[in-house]
Write an enzyme that holds these catalytic residues in place. Structure first.
Site, PDB file in Angstrom:
ATOM      1  N   CYS A 116      -4.007  -0.500  -2.987  1.00 55.42           N
ATOM      2  CA  CYS A 116      -4.456   0.866  -3.275  1.00 55.42           C
ATOM      3  C   CYS A 116      -3.905   1.269  -4.636  1.00 55.42           C
ATOM      4  O   CYS A 116      -2.882   0.740  -5.090  1.00 55.42           O
ATOM      5  CB  CYS A 116      -4.034   1.844  -2.188  1.00 55.42           C
ATOM      6  SG  CYS A 116      -2.285   2.250  -2.153  1.00 55.42           S
ATOM      7  N   CYS A 129       0.863  -1.179   0.000  1.00 53.71           N
ATOM      8  CA  CYS A 129       0.000   0.000   0.000  1.00 53.71           C
ATOM      9  C   CYS A 129       0.905   1.236   0.000  1.00 53.71           C
ATOM     10  O   CYS A 129       2.125   1.105   0.055  1.00 53.71           O
ATOM     11  CB  CYS A 129      -0.904  -0.024   1.233  1.00 53.71           C
ATOM     12  SG  CYS A 129      -2.348   1.037   1.098  1.00 53.71           S
ATOM     13  N   CYS A 160       4.380   0.953  -7.868  1.00 54.46           N
ATOM     14  CA  CYS A 160       4.939  -0.304  -7.382  1.00 54.46           C
ATOM     15  C   CYS A 160       6.370  -0.460  -7.874  1.00 54.46           C
ATOM     16  O   CYS A 160       6.640  -0.304  -9.067  1.00 54.46           O
ATOM     17  CB  CYS A 160       4.077  -1.471  -7.873  1.00 54.46           C
ATOM     18  SG  CYS A 160       4.545  -3.059  -7.171  1.00 54.46           S
TER      19      CYS A 160
END
Length: 143
Positions: free
Chosen positions: A83, A11, A90
């Protein structure tokens, strides 16, 4: 006995949603998966997330907010972003890691306009329960 698959829940700040997902996975699927959570930033453990998870019988009070860079990223079979921001930002994971996005609303953002503590908790509970439902459905979403 076969080795457990490894999951990282990722997240933005590793303060709420990813912590809930880690807690639920340990409780509901701990015999199937080794689980960790981390963030692309750290925001500290959210006390309302701790509170609503405790209501459901899951203790995450000993968790801490950590960066994904603190973990050995070569060890995860699955990386689940919880999220949109984490999905978009990422970091790189080895080809062996399968990336899945399972976005959930941000409880602190939802609760920002809450008039009372109880009203704020309702937002956290809805997200907590949605994450529980996702975890209960594992491993299907990972395939």
């Amino acid at each position: 006995m076969p080795m457990k698959k490894t999951i990282l829940f990722l997240c933005t700040g590793n303060s709420c949603r990813s912590q809930m997902a880690e807690g639920w996975t340990r409780k509901l699927k701990g015999d199937e998966f080794e689980v960790r959570s981390a963030g692309v930033e750290t925001h500290g453990l959210n006390p309302l997330a701790v509170e609503v998870m405790a209501e459901a019988g899951v203790d995450i009070s000993g968790h801490r907010s950590k960066l994904v860079s603190e973990l050995d990223v070569d060890t995860f079979d699955y990386v689940v972003t919880v999220c949109d921001h984490a999905s978009e930002h990422c970091p790189f994971f080895p080809a062996e890691s399968r990336r899945i996005h399972a976005g959930f609303p941000d409880p602190p953002a939802l609760a920002r306009t809450a008039a009372t503590h109880e009203e704020a908790l309702e937002h956290y509970r809805r997200v907590r329960d949605a994450i529980r439902d996702f975890v209960q459905s594992l491993p299907a979403p990972l395939l």
